[in-house]
Scaffold this active site. Structure first.
Site, mmCIF file in Angstrom:
data_model
loop_
_atom_site.group_PDB
_atom_site.id
_atom_site.type_symbol
_atom_site.label_atom_id
_atom_site.label_comp_id
_atom_site.label_asym_id
_atom_site.label_seq_id
_atom_site.Cartn_x
_atom_site.Cartn_y
_atom_site.Cartn_z
ATOM 1 C CG ASP A 123 -1.978 0.977 1.010
ATOM 2 O OD1 ASP A 123 -1.834 2.015 0.587
ATOM 3 O OD2 ASP A 123 -3.142 0.569 1.474
ATOM 4 C CB SER B 42 -6.433 2.172 -0.553
ATOM 5 O OG SER B 42 -4.983 2.890 -0.187
ATOM 6 C CB THR C 201 -5.843 -2.470 0.756
ATOM 7 O OG1 THR C 201 -5.626 -0.873 0.783
ATOM 8 C CG2 THR C 201 -5.259 -3.236 -0.248
ATOM 9 C CD GLU D 81 -3.187 -3.048 2.968
ATOM 10 O OE1 GLU D 81 -3.204 -1.947 2.560
ATOM 11 O OE2 GLU D 81 -3.702 -3.769 3.977
ATOM 12 C CG ASP E 16 -0.963 4.530 2.637
ATOM 13 O OD1 ASP E 16 -0.981 5.161 1.605
ATOM 14 O OD2 ASP E 16 -2.124 4.627 3.459
ATOM 15 C CG ASP F 121 -2.765 1.028 -2.735
ATOM 16 O OD1 ASP F 121 -1.628 1.210 -2.697
ATOM 17 O OD2 ASP F 121 -3.278 0.796 -1.662
ATOM 18 C CG HIS F 122 -2.069 4.812 -3.623
ATOM 19 N ND1 HIS F 122 -1.378 5.345 -2.572
ATOM 20 C CD2 HIS F 122 -3.179 4.103 -2.541
ATOM 21 C CE1 HIS F 122 -1.371 5.178 -1.387
ATOM 22 N NE2 HIS F 122 -2.778 4.401 -1.457
ATOM 23 C CG HIS G 151 -2.982 8.321 -1.498
ATOM 24 N ND1 HIS G 151 -3.974 7.599 -1.705
ATOM 25 C CD2 HIS G 151 -2.225 7.982 -0.347
ATOM 26 C CE1 HIS G 151 -4.327 6.822 -0.682
ATOM 27 N NE2 HIS G 151 -3.175 6.935 0.300
#
Length: 529
Positions: A63, A113, A176, A348, A353, A394-395, A490
């Site tokens: 993440d 997410s 997520t 995950e 993140d 995811d980003h 993000h």
């Protein structure tokens, strides 16, 4: 000039095919040994059998793990091993296939997410902030979910009779992991206390995310007539508070809040899960985890923290102890592998993140390194001829690697230029670090503090600071930021995807994030069943 031209001609002649400088016709060239050998190698390569069907699929999601995070993590990993760092690799960076992934949501240039993981799990991009539903849903409108649900790879794997697993270092109800099993008009509806819905009739038709996890089997069977599934086999992560009633009597031994549970409906979902699955085992600490017999355990539910699990750098400070991501990965595989039909596992690393959001590069990178360890653990525990492993994010984050540091300069340190021994100075006369953030809470020197979230109790400090006497490699150092925000954000650039195993070769170039689902589907044959 003539000499130069002559030399250039000789150089060109030496690197271009002999055919271009030969009087022999193309037909005659086909009889030459070098031509025959080359053609034979081409044919051999084209005829090589590339398996496309897998028995098992493991999807790893880092993440917030953008490309700059990969670069910095690989360097830090090498430097922690006493090397310069730049020449190394994270475990999955040696995979034979890779690509770039476009992460935008239907309604957002820079994604969240919930939307990104829904795309990976369902094959359909959707809006930011919603889970397991298409873009026709209205965020925060519970009634809009009905008819807009999308089926996920985990659900399809259940229908096919595969074992399924879901691991996260975040709350297991967080965006997520929740995208694998929940249908929600708002990612924040983790338990009933989060659902501020005035219309009681509408509320009656809407389950919170934690309840959907416990009711996963029932809900899936009701959604698709004739389906018979046995529920998710392995679930491990944080987020215990969303499963317990708001009553001190239900506090766990490692509760950090006076009242651990958040649920205002008096339901104890841990007890409900245990009643639904008498063959299951519930664990909540390292001792319980260590006691698992993976050959005999049929079903496992682990909630190791009231909220998110600890950052990897802070994990040893957990009150009751909790396993690492790599330990959870190995144990999950050993349990799921007992099913001869195969399994689908999602893993995950949620706290990469969170480390970035807190503006702590050290925290995020240590979690990224442990994520790499978890992928290696999966490689060690599986057969690459039957297991497709997908590693992606995811980003990204607004995390930068800048300046002109010399080779081997500490990645968490101040920039020291090529040939120099002292830190470089900016135009304001102060040194600066290689790593930074374009927004967030900014600079803090918290010394040896390993919990990056400690910064949230403090005010933002943005702009340039004098770091001359500050150890920027310390666990508690938070990088400078340009734009003051309550949390770093993000970023919208592409992320990487790395694949290994049957069907891995289908990932090349630049792809939409929804392609991840189709890769899983193609390997396991989910939709066509």
């Amino acid at each position: 000039m003539k000499v130069i031209k002559k030399g250039l001609s000789i150089m060109i002649a030496s690197i271009v095919s002999p055919l271009a400088f030969s009087a022999v016709t193309p037909e005659a060239q086909k009889n030459n040994d070098w031509y025959k050998e080359g053609q034979a190698k081409i044919v051999e390569k084209l005829q090589q059998a590339r398996p496309t069907k897998a028995k098992n699929v493991i999807l790893f999601v880092g993440d917030g793990m953008g490309v700059s995070t990969l670069t910095a993590a690989r360097i830090l990993k090498g430097q922690l091993a006493g090397k310069s760092g730049e020449e190394g690799y994270l475990s999955f960076e040696t995979f034979p296939y890779s690509a770039l992934v476009k992460t935008y949501n239907v309604d957002a240039q820079t994604p969240d997410s919930a939307g990104t993981m829904t795309a990976m799990m369902s094959g359909l991009k959707t809006d930011a902030g919603v889970l397991g539903v298409n873009e026709d849903v209205e965020r925060g409108k519970c009634a809009s979910v009905k008819g807009n649900e999308v089926i996920t790879a985990l659900e399809l794997a259940e229908i096919k009779g595969l074992s399924t697993g879901l691991l996260s270092t975040a709350r297991i109800t967080h965006a997520t992991p929740a995208a694998a099993y929940a249908k929600s008009a708002d990612r924040n509806w983790e338990d009933i206390s989060d659902m501020k819905i005035d219309d009681h009739a509408e509320r009656a038709d809407c389950e919170d995310i934690a309840l959907q996890l416990v009711n996963f089997e029932k809900n899936l069977e009701q959604r698709y007539a004739g389906v018979d599934v046995d529920g998710i086999d392995v679930v491990m992560g944080g987020g215990r508070r969303h499963f317990l009633p708001k009553d001190k009597a239900f506090n766990s031994i490692d509760a950090v809040s006076d009242i651990e549970g958040d649920r205002t409906d008096s339901r104890n979902l841990v007890a409900e899960w245990s009643a639904l699955y008498p063959n299951g085992q519930y664990i909540m600490d390292q001792t319980g985890f260590d006691a698992i017999d993976t050959e005999k355990t049929e079903r496992l539910f682990g909630l190791f923290n009231e909220s998110h699990m600890q950052y990897e750098a802070d994990r040893t400070n957990d009150v009751a102890g909790e396993p690492s991501l790599s330990q959870m990965t190995t144990t999950a595989i050993q349990i799921l592998d007992n099913n001869e039909k195969g399994y689908f596992l999602t893993v995950e690393s949620g706290r990469i993140d969170h480390g970035h959001h807190a503006g702590s590069a050290s925290t995020a990178l240590h979690d990224a390194i442990e994520f790499s360890n978890a992928v290696q653990a999966a490689l060690d525990a599986t057969n690459d001829e039957e297991t497709l492993i997908i590693v992606t994010a995811d980003h990204s984050h607004v995390f930068t690697i800048a300046g002109y540091p010399k080779r081997g300069n500490p990645i968490l340190g101040k920039v020291v230029g090529i040939g120099a021994t002292e830190p470089s100075k900016a135009l304001d006369g102060n040194p600066y670090t290689t790593l930074g953030y374009s927004n967030g809470l900014g600079f803090r020197d918290l010394g040896t503090e390993t919990n990056a979230d400690a910064i949230y109790s403090l005010d933002a400090v943005v702009g340039r600071q004098d770091m001359t006497d500050i150890d920027t490699t310390a666990a508690g150092y938070h990088q400078e930021a340009t734009v003051p925000l309550g949390s770093e954000t993000h970023a919208g650039e592409d992320v990487a995807i790395h694949t290994s195993g049957p069907g891995a070769h289908f990932i090349q170039g630049t792809v939409e994030q929804s392609v991840v689902f189709h890769l899983i589907d193609r390997a396991l044959g989910l939709v066509g069943q």
